[in-house]
Design a protein around this motif. Structure first.
Motif, PDB file in Angstrom:
ATOM      1  N   SER A 118       1.510  90.032  75.169  1.00  0.00           N
ATOM      2  CA  SER A 118       0.192  90.115  74.973  1.00  0.00           C
ATOM      3  C   SER A 118      -0.400  89.526  76.263  1.00  0.00           C
ATOM      4  O   SER A 118      -1.499  89.911  76.809  1.00  0.00           O
ATOM      5  CB  SER A 118      -0.295  89.173  73.919  1.00  0.00           C
ATOM      6  OG  SER A 118       0.380  87.918  73.926  1.00  0.00           O
ATOM      7  N   GLU A 131      -4.820  86.731  68.278  1.00  0.00           N
ATOM      8  CA  GLU A 131      -4.675  88.149  67.911  1.00  0.00           C
ATOM      9  C   GLU A 131      -3.126  88.354  67.525  1.00  0.00           C
ATOM     10  O   GLU A 131      -2.952  89.119  66.945  1.00  0.00           O
ATOM     11  CB  GLU A 131      -5.157  89.108  69.111  1.00  0.00           C
ATOM     12  CG  GLU A 131      -6.529  88.755  69.522  1.00  0.00           C
ATOM     13  CD  GLU A 131      -7.541  89.413  68.523  1.00  0.00           C
ATOM     14  OE1 GLU A 131      -7.142  90.261  67.707  1.00  0.00           O
ATOM     15  OE2 GLU A 131      -8.569  88.920  68.400  1.00  0.00           O
ATOM     16  N   VAL A 132      -2.216  87.801  68.298  1.00  0.00           N
ATOM     17  CA  VAL A 132      -0.815  88.223  68.343  1.00  0.00           C
ATOM     18  C   VAL A 132       0.094  87.115  67.481  1.00  0.00           C
ATOM     19  O   VAL A 132       0.864  87.356  66.534  1.00  0.00           O
ATOM     20  CB  VAL A 132      -0.407  88.610  69.479  1.00  0.00           C
ATOM     21  CG1 VAL A 132       0.968  88.863  69.470  1.00  0.00           C
ATOM     22  CG2 VAL A 132      -1.136  89.545  70.137  1.00  0.00           C
ATOM     23  N   GLN A 136       1.214  86.457  63.042  1.00  0.00           N
ATOM     24  CA  GLN A 136       2.499  86.547  62.594  1.00  0.00           C
ATOM     25  C   GLN A 136       3.125  85.097  62.147  1.00  0.00           C
ATOM     26  O   GLN A 136       4.115  85.086  61.712  1.00  0.00           O
ATOM     27  CB  GLN A 136       3.329  86.982  63.780  1.00  0.00           C
ATOM     28  CG  GLN A 136       2.922  88.710  64.357  1.00  0.00           C
ATOM     29  CD  GLN A 136       3.782  89.138  65.249  1.00  0.00           C
ATOM     30  OE1 GLN A 136       5.285  89.424  65.053  1.00  0.00           O
ATOM     31  NE2 GLN A 136       3.239  89.405  66.513  1.00  0.00           N
TER      32      GLN A 136
ATOM     33  N   HIS B 100       2.679  92.997  63.736  1.00  0.00           N
ATOM     34  CA  HIS B 100       1.997  92.940  62.806  1.00  0.00           C
ATOM     35  C   HIS B 100       0.680  94.233  62.813  1.00  0.00           C
ATOM     36  O   HIS B 100      -0.404  94.191  62.277  1.00  0.00           O
ATOM     37  CB  HIS B 100       1.223  91.554  62.653  1.00  0.00           C
ATOM     38  CG  HIS B 100       0.464  91.213  63.792  1.00  0.00           C
ATOM     39  ND1 HIS B 100       0.910  91.438  64.894  1.00  0.00           N
ATOM     40  CD2 HIS B 100      -1.005  90.846  64.039  1.00  0.00           C
ATOM     41  CE1 HIS B 100      -0.043  90.899  65.946  1.00  0.00           C
ATOM     42  NE2 HIS B 100      -1.041  90.538  65.259  1.00  0.00           N
ATOM     43  N   LYS B 101       0.732  94.821  64.079  1.00  0.00           N
ATOM     44  CA  LYS B 101      -0.400  96.022  64.395  1.00  0.00           C
ATOM     45  C   LYS B 101       0.229  97.265  64.339  1.00  0.00           C
ATOM     46  O   LYS B 101       1.432  97.491  64.716  1.00  0.00           O
ATOM     47  CB  LYS B 101      -0.867  95.577  65.584  1.00  0.00           C
ATOM     48  CG  LYS B 101      -1.793  94.449  65.722  1.00  0.00           C
ATOM     49  CD  LYS B 101      -2.509  94.118  66.809  1.00  0.00           C
ATOM     50  CE  LYS B 101      -3.402  92.952  66.834  1.00  0.00           C
ATOM     51  NZ  LYS B 101      -4.495  92.809  66.022  1.00  0.00           N
ATOM     52  N   THR B 102      -0.543  98.179  63.942  1.00  0.00           N
ATOM     53  CA  THR B 102      -0.159  99.670  63.813  1.00  0.00           C
ATOM     54  C   THR B 102       0.086  99.903  65.248  1.00  0.00           C
ATOM     55  O   THR B 102      -0.299  99.410  66.139  1.00  0.00           O
ATOM     56  CB  THR B 102      -1.142 100.470  63.282  1.00  0.00           C
ATOM     57  OG1 THR B 102      -2.137 100.424  63.804  1.00  0.00           O
ATOM     58  CG2 THR B 102      -1.533  99.940  61.884  1.00  0.00           C
ATOM     59  N   GLU B 105      -3.308 100.270  67.032  1.00  0.00           N
ATOM     60  CA  GLU B 105      -3.718  98.996  67.211  1.00  0.00           C
ATOM     61  C   GLU B 105      -3.305  98.511  68.339  1.00  0.00           C
ATOM     62  O   GLU B 105      -3.913  97.668  69.303  1.00  0.00           O
ATOM     63  CB  GLU B 105      -3.711  98.276  66.139  1.00  0.00           C
ATOM     64  CG  GLU B 105      -4.621  98.382  64.906  1.00  0.00           C
ATOM     65  CD  GLU B 105      -4.634  97.649  63.458  1.00  0.00           C
ATOM     66  OE1 GLU B 105      -5.272  98.015  62.613  1.00  0.00           O
ATOM     67  OE2 GLU B 105      -3.127  97.220  63.432  1.00  0.00           O
ATOM     68  N   ASN B 106      -1.770  98.567  68.438  1.00  0.00           N
ATOM     69  CA  ASN B 106      -0.902  98.239  69.718  1.00  0.00           C
ATOM     70  C   ASN B 106      -1.666  98.533  71.061  1.00  0.00           C
ATOM     71  O   ASN B 106      -1.776  97.992  71.988  1.00  0.00           O
ATOM     72  CB  ASN B 106       0.451  98.660  69.694  1.00  0.00           C
ATOM     73  CG  ASN B 106       1.307  97.523  68.975  1.00  0.00           C
ATOM     74  OD1 ASN B 106       1.778  96.656  69.650  1.00  0.00           O
ATOM     75  ND2 ASN B 106       1.553  97.717  67.584  1.00  0.00           N
ATOM     76  N   LEU B 109      -5.724  97.303  71.388  1.00  0.00           N
ATOM     77  CA  LEU B 109      -5.925  95.645  71.446  1.00  0.00           C
ATOM     78  C   LEU B 109      -6.389  95.345  73.154  1.00  0.00           C
ATOM     79  O   LEU B 109      -7.359  94.686  73.025  1.00  0.00           O
ATOM     80  CB  LEU B 109      -4.915  94.934  71.096  1.00  0.00           C
ATOM     81  CG  LEU B 109      -4.928  93.411  71.194  1.00  0.00           C
ATOM     82  CD1 LEU B 109      -5.805  92.943  69.892  1.00  0.00           C
ATOM     83  CD2 LEU B 109      -3.582  92.800  71.075  1.00  0.00           C
ATOM     84  N   TYR B 142       3.888 101.217  61.474  1.00  0.00           N
ATOM     85  CA  TYR B 142       4.186  99.860  62.291  1.00  0.00           C
ATOM     86  C   TYR B 142       5.238 100.204  63.225  1.00  0.00           C
ATOM     87  O   TYR B 142       6.270 100.967  62.930  1.00  0.00           O
ATOM     88  CB  TYR B 142       4.364  99.016  61.248  1.00  0.00           C
ATOM     89  CG  TYR B 142       2.790  98.428  60.572  1.00  0.00           C
ATOM     90  CD1 TYR B 142       2.082  97.431  61.033  1.00  0.00           C
ATOM     91  CD2 TYR B 142       2.450  98.910  59.406  1.00  0.00           C
ATOM     92  CE1 TYR B 142       0.934  97.019  60.737  1.00  0.00           C
ATOM     93  CE2 TYR B 142       1.149  98.552  59.013  1.00  0.00           C
ATOM     94  CZ  TYR B 142       0.486  97.673  59.367  1.00  0.00           C
ATOM     95  OH  TYR B 142      -0.858  97.411  58.779  1.00  0.00           O
ATOM     96  N   ARG B 158       0.797 101.901  75.593  1.00  0.00           N
ATOM     97  CA  ARG B 158      -0.077 100.478  75.672  1.00  0.00           C
ATOM     98  C   ARG B 158      -0.420  99.914  76.868  1.00  0.00           C
ATOM     99  O   ARG B 158      -1.519  99.384  77.309  1.00  0.00           O
ATOM    100  CB  ARG B 158       0.905  99.534  74.882  1.00  0.00           C
ATOM    101  CG  ARG B 158      -0.012  98.137  74.688  1.00  0.00           C
ATOM    102  CD  ARG B 158       0.718  96.988  74.065  1.00  0.00           C
ATOM    103  NE  ARG B 158       2.143  96.706  74.723  1.00  0.00           N
ATOM    104  CZ  ARG B 158       2.969  96.108  74.000  1.00  0.00           C
ATOM    105  NH1 ARG B 158       2.636  95.571  72.790  1.00  0.00           N
ATOM    106  NH2 ARG B 158       4.018  95.503  74.624  1.00  0.00           N
TER     107      ARG B 158
END
Lengths: 215, 251
Positions: A118, A131-132, A136, B100-102, B105-106, B109, B142, B158
């Motif tokens: 991130s 966000e990350v 989690q 935790h993101k599809t 979404e990855n 973001l 995911y 990404r």
């Protein structure tokens, strides 16, 4: 049971007091505890130090002492909190230390690669946490947080010793009125607590199952 | 393979030193990477090549020396550093997709949160990139539902979604099953051909031969040799590089 029915208004008021005390203190603890956890993993050393100091102070002080300090200690420096406000703050500030440690352990359970990825796309420390990392972290934190909040609901009984008419304060009051009703009063109070804690435990369990699917 | 591009360097490392405790992992590194250049960094494990790669977007701090990207000195911390990192794409050995993101979404973001693009724009671009790396059909899954090769291609998408000036690859195929390595390398070769500036730490000598403008050989925290792939693989000048190549190529 007739005795409890006769005193239903009293029981109901006490129940609402315990409930509102728990909700407000719980909200304070959740927000403050999460901020403290963020501070404890932040790249800014003074912030880390301050948060650690807070946690160690509150975690190692008996809750009764915290109540005493806020309700009777602060007026010494002309800072007067009402009994109820004092109870909310005592319970919330104290529980925040435990929330912080639960959330921090969750943050540590998220692999460092997630934070690195991130940061690598240009998210700031705060964004990366929001966000990350935290979404989690909360997954692993749900069960221990549940324990913290259930303990907090029961800890709210300390407010009885500081002039707040919550559930536990009914015990001496009603038993003094009619000692023969001891069992009924105990039962009534315990059930009232469970009306708060059992749905809480159930909710935690549901939440745990819902967030655990995607791993 | 294109000829080595000219112009002022996009990435410049001068006198870079780093220690892990007693261990001197980067020793007086001077390196310049031109715009559009593809540099492959090879060397034995522990030679400091991954640390070098990670230092370029400051996932590792350095104790001495200076790193500049497009003429700008790498800031120490905070928002300025985040802004600069957005221009430097990074692909990790272990993919590090947001669990935790599809997939979609990855990829969106960064563009949404850092570049402040609208969700619709970011998604449109993300789908184009996912199609380009061949995982468009997986957009709503995911990361854990994808193979390693697919995950790594998403990681490349990404990074590309940020429109980076330079892409860093830190052993991008080392965690992959053999049959998935080529699908990732193909994407990288395509990127190189399009003129992306790339710094690639890898053990894939085939990729180095095919796509690199220059091979940098590291050992013991130093750059031992730096040459075009043809020269490096046929007539390495240092004994250390000869020894290393004889071990990895004679199988």
């Amino acid at each position: 049971m007739q005795f409890l029915a006769d005193n239903f208004d009293l029981l109901w008021d006490a129940f609402l007091t315990t409930l509102s005390l728990s909700l407000l203190a719980g909200l304070l603890a959740l927000v403050l505890g999460t901020l403290l956890a963020a501070a404890r993993v932040s790249p800014i050393p003074p912030l880390r130090g301050l948060a650690s100091f807070y946690v160690e102070t509150f975690r190692n002080t008996p809750l009764t002492v915290v109540f005493f300090f806020l309700i009777f200690g602060l007026p010494q420096i002309d800072f007067i909190l009402g009994f109820y406000t004092g109870a909310v703050l005592s319970l919330g500030l104290y529980t925040a230390a435990f929330v912080c440690e639960a959330v921090r352990s969750g943050i540590n359970s998220v692999s460092t690669g997630q934070a690195e990825a991130s940061r690598a796309i240009g998210l700031t420390f705060g964004q990366s946490l929001r966000e990350v990392v935290l979404p989690q972290a909360f997954r692993t934190v749900v069960p221990p947080l549940g324990n913290v909040f259930i303990a907090m609901v029961k800890n709210s009984s300390i407010a009885a010793g500081f002039a707040t008419s919550e559930l536990s304060s009914l015990l001496p009051r009603l038993v003094n009125a009619d000692a023969g009703q001891l069992t009924a009063v105990l039962l009534g109070v315990v059930i009232a607590y469970m009306i708060i804690t059992l749905p809480l435990a159930f909710g935690v369990h549901r939440l745990e199952r819902r967030v655990a699917i995607l791993r | 393979m294109t000829s080595r591009p000219n112009g002022e360097p996009l990435v410049r490392l001068s006198g870079v030193n780093k220690w892990f405790g007693e261990l001197h992992v980067l020793q007086d590194i001077d390196l310049e990477i031109a715009r559009g250049e593809v540099v492959v960094v090879i060397g034995p494990s522990g030679s400091g090549k991954s640390t070098l790669c990670r230092a370029i977007n400051r996932l590792e701090s350095i104790e001495k020396g200076e790193i500049t990207i497009d003429g700008e000195r790498l800031p120490d911390e905070g928002k300025e550093l985040a802004r600069l990192r957005a221009d430097v794409g990074m692909v990790f050995q272990s993919f590090n997709l947001f669990a935790h993101k599809t997939i979609l979404e990855n990829v969106t973001l960064g563009p949404i949160k850092v570049r402040k693009r609208s969700k619709a724009d970011a998604e449109k671009r993300a789908r184009e990139l996912l199609d380009r790396v061949g995982v468009g059909a997986q957009a709503d899954k995911y990361p854990a539902q994808l193979s390693g090769g697919q995950q790594q291609r998403v990681a490349i998408a990404r990074a590309l979604a940020m429109d980076p000036k330079v892409m860093l690859f830190d052993e991008p195929t080392s965690a992959l099953d053999p049959e998935m390595i080529s699908e990732v390398l193909d994407v990288m070769v395509g990127l190189a051909a399009e003129g992306m500036t790339m710094i690639v730490v890898t053990h894939e000598m085939g990729f180095a031969r095919k796509a690199a403008n220059r091979v940098v050989f590291m050992d013991g925290g130093r750059v031992v040799e730096s040459a075009d792939p043809e020269t490096f693989f046929s007539t390495p000048s240092s004994d250390r590089a000869k020894d290393f190549l004889s071990k990895i190529l004679n199988h």
